[in-house]
Design a protein around this motif. Sequence first.
Motif, mmCIF file in Angstrom:
data_model
loop_
_atom_site.group_PDB
_atom_site.id
_atom_site.type_symbol
_atom_site.label_atom_id
_atom_site.label_comp_id
_atom_site.label_asym_id
_atom_site.label_seq_id
_atom_site.Cartn_x
_atom_site.Cartn_y
_atom_site.Cartn_z
ATOM 1 N N PRO A 87 0.823 -1.201 0.000
ATOM 2 C CA PRO A 87 0.000 0.000 0.000
ATOM 3 C C PRO A 87 0.869 1.269 0.000
ATOM 4 O O PRO A 87 2.052 1.222 0.332
ATOM 5 N N THR A 88 0.244 2.375 -0.341
ATOM 6 C CA THR A 88 0.950 3.648 -0.414
ATOM 7 C C THR A 88 1.322 4.113 0.984
ATOM 8 O O THR A 88 0.502 4.106 1.899
ATOM 9 N N SER A 89 2.574 4.535 1.123
ATOM 10 C CA SER A 89 3.057 5.038 2.407
ATOM 11 C C SER A 89 3.206 6.555 2.334
ATOM 12 O O SER A 89 3.164 7.137 1.252
ATOM 13 N N ALA A 90 3.390 7.179 3.492
ATOM 14 C CA ALA A 90 3.577 8.629 3.533
ATOM 15 C C ALA A 90 4.356 9.001 4.782
ATOM 16 O O ALA A 90 4.429 8.223 5.742
ATOM 17 N N SER A 91 4.939 10.192 4.748
ATOM 18 C CA SER A 91 5.661 10.743 5.897
ATOM 19 C C SER A 91 5.272 12.200 6.056
ATOM 20 O O SER A 91 5.028 12.891 5.068
ATOM 21 N N PHE A 92 5.237 12.649 7.306
ATOM 22 C CA PHE A 92 4.905 14.046 7.579
ATOM 23 C C PHE A 92 5.552 14.489 8.878
ATOM 24 O O PHE A 92 5.928 13.671 9.710
#
Length: 117
Positions: A44-49
């Motif tokens: 699945p698509t991952s993200a960082s913030f």
Amino acid sequence: MTIENLQELCRQLPGVTESIKWEHDLCFCVGDKMFLIAGLDQTPTSASFKASPEEFDELSSCPGFSPAPYLARYKWVAVDDLNRLKPQEWEQYILASYRMVAQKLPRKVQKELGLEV
């Protein structure tokens, strides 16, 4: 949650730009400073913030979350699947990350972007 949903949320914020960095990461920036990164080549698509110090510690200990590689010292958290957070939570974290980054921009840049100074 999809990349398109993230784009929609980010594009509503003043002065936001997006670009592809490192060949496969969609980066959202304000004043050329990143506030959200989404991995385009992962399923699945991952993200960082960027997170506040309190949220960083709390989120980093949750399943599917970890300190973001290379950015953890700046209190960035990585999530392994966009669907781990509800849309309202994404909106909250994106806005908080955006504000933390925008507040550190030089006043001149903030004014040029139409940000509250």
